[in-house]
Design an enzyme around this catalytic site. Structure first.
Site, short mmCIF file in Angstrom:
data_model
loop_
_atom_site.label_atom_id
_atom_site.label_comp_id
_atom_site.label_asym_id
_atom_site.label_seq_id
_atom_site.Cartn_x
_atom_site.Cartn_y
_atom_site.Cartn_z
N ARG A 242 0.87 -1.18 0.00
CA ARG A 242 0.00 0.00 0.00
C ARG A 242 0.90 1.22 0.00
NH1 ARG A 242 -3.50 -2.62 -1.66
NH2 ARG A 242 -5.57 -3.02 -0.80
N GLU A 271 -3.70 7.48 -4.38
CA GLU A 271 -4.02 7.07 -5.76
C GLU A 271 -5.28 7.75 -6.25
OE1 GLU A 271 -4.11 2.79 -5.93
OE2 GLU A 271 -2.10 2.63 -5.10
N HIS A 289 -1.02 0.28 -10.01
CA HIS A 289 -1.68 -0.69 -9.12
C HIS A 289 -2.17 -1.93 -9.90
CE1 HIS A 289 -3.73 -0.92 -4.93
NE2 HIS A 289 -3.41 -2.13 -5.37
C1 DGY Z 1 -5.58 -5.97 -2.98
O1 DGY Z 1 -6.36 -6.88 -3.23
O2 DGY Z 1 -5.50 -5.47 -1.86
C2 DGY Z 1 -4.72 -5.48 -4.08
O3 DGY Z 1 -4.10 -4.29 -3.78
C3 DGY Z 1 -5.48 -5.42 -5.38
O4 DGY Z 1 -4.53 -5.48 -6.41
#
Ligand code: DGY
Length: 338
Positions: A242, A271, A289
């Site tokens: 993240r 984002e 992402h």
């Molecule tokens: C998630 O599932 O948390 C991912 O970041 C999606 O790609």
């Protein structure tokens, strides 16, 4: 045939087989966009039993309260659930479920791709070629980092971190994991091949640091200016977890001033916006992402998300509930259980 009862609200449409599974047992409403808080509250006030949000939807107290008293579950289409106020959900008897496991390999592949691209400066090279700035092979043109024998430092040694470690060992890298960052047992085949080191030591010794931690209060800005200053000037930082695990403004300075050699980022603090100046850092590989973005993985996530929702409608705790304690006793079934 199962009777259709209960209402499921998706913000964005899920890939199949999610919609087919949900529509077979419930009224399926799809907003088709990331709603504002007010829009989401209005949609919930119409009466929703299960909400299936995206990682971009902020599910906070105000949203959960708009779902009362009917909302029984939030089944997010992601493994990360930092966008959901889980303790507020628990306090309101709302179960939260996610989609772990099915995106491990796709995300690990993405991290490995970023490691290769950042270490070997592939995107810088791509830009040079497109800009007509490739004037032929030269002995010291765009030299990068050898992965063989380089030390990969994995921070967050859960499913995805371990999957990246397996791939890195296949590239003859040495692998170390940050102490206290393994939320689950380390797989046998990795135990003997992976050193465990305190994070500060790992930061100063590793050639590649790859982040695989959930975003929590404890991991927010874990990689800040101090951590970046510890890294070698030849090292690269990879983030597929993240964005806010890294202080993006500090990273931008670190890249601009050459504290580290490069970065491979798939996630960002805010984002889709990037920290000012990050886009101008030539040594940063920036992907939008894409960690779980394969056809098979996104379908598997949709299947799991729908299974979680169907279980909640049936009055069963979803297999991937992150707060099973939210239901002191399960709510009455709205559909027949399976
Ligand atoms: C998630 O599932 O948390 C991912 O970041 C999606 O790609």
């Amino acid at each position: 045939m199962t009777a259709v009862a209960g209402t499921v609200l998706c913000t964005l449409a899920l890939p199949e087989p999610g919609p087919a599974r949900l529509a077979a047992v419930a009224e399926l409403r799809v907003m088709g966009r990331i709603p504002t808080v007010t829009e989401l509250q209005a949609a919930l006030r119409e009466g929703v039993d299960v909400l299936c949000p995206q990682l971009r939807d902020r599910i906070d107290v105000d949203v959960l309260d708009a779902g009362r008293p009917r909302l029984r579950a939030v089944c997010t289409y992601a493994v990360g659930y930092d966008n959901v106020d889980v303790s507020a959900a628990t306090a309101r008897g709302v179960i939260v479920a996610n989609t772990p496991g099915v995106l491990t390999d796709a995300t690990a592949d993405c991290a490995m791709g970023l490691i290769l691209a950042a270490a070997r400066r592939l995107c810088e090279g791509d830009r040079r070629v497109r800009q007509g700035r490739f004037s032929g092979w030269e002995p010291e043109f765009l030299l990068g980092l050898d992965l063989q024998d380089a030390l990969l430092g994995v921070v967050g040694f859960g499913r995805i971190g371990q999957a990246v470690a397996r791939r890195a060992l296949g590239f003859s890298m040495r692998v170390a994991a940050a102490e206290h960052s393994s939320p689950r047992p380390v797989a046998d085949e990795l135990g003997e091949r992976v050193r465990v080191m305190p994070l500060p030591d790992l930061l100063s010794e590793a050639d590649v640091i790859s982040l695989h931690l959930p975003l929590t209060a404890a991991t927010h800005h874990l990689i800040d200016a101090t951590a970046l200053r510890r890294m070698k000037p030849t090292a690269v930082l990879i983030n597929t977890a993240r964005g806010a695990v890294v202080d993006e403004a500090a990273l931008t300075v670190a890249l601009r001033e050459g504290w580290i050699a490069g970065a491979g980022l798939d996630v960002y603090e805010d984002e889709p916006r990037l920290a000012p100046g990050l886009v101008d850092c030539d040594t940063a590989v920036l992907s939008p992402h894409l960690g779980s973005a394969t056809v098979r993985t996104r379908a598997a996530m949709a299947e799991l998300c729908a299974d979680n929702a169907v279980a909640a409608l049936a009055g069963r705790r979803p297999r991937h509930a992150v707060n099973p304690e939210a239901w002191a006793s399960p709510p009455p079934p709205l559909i027949g259980g399976r």
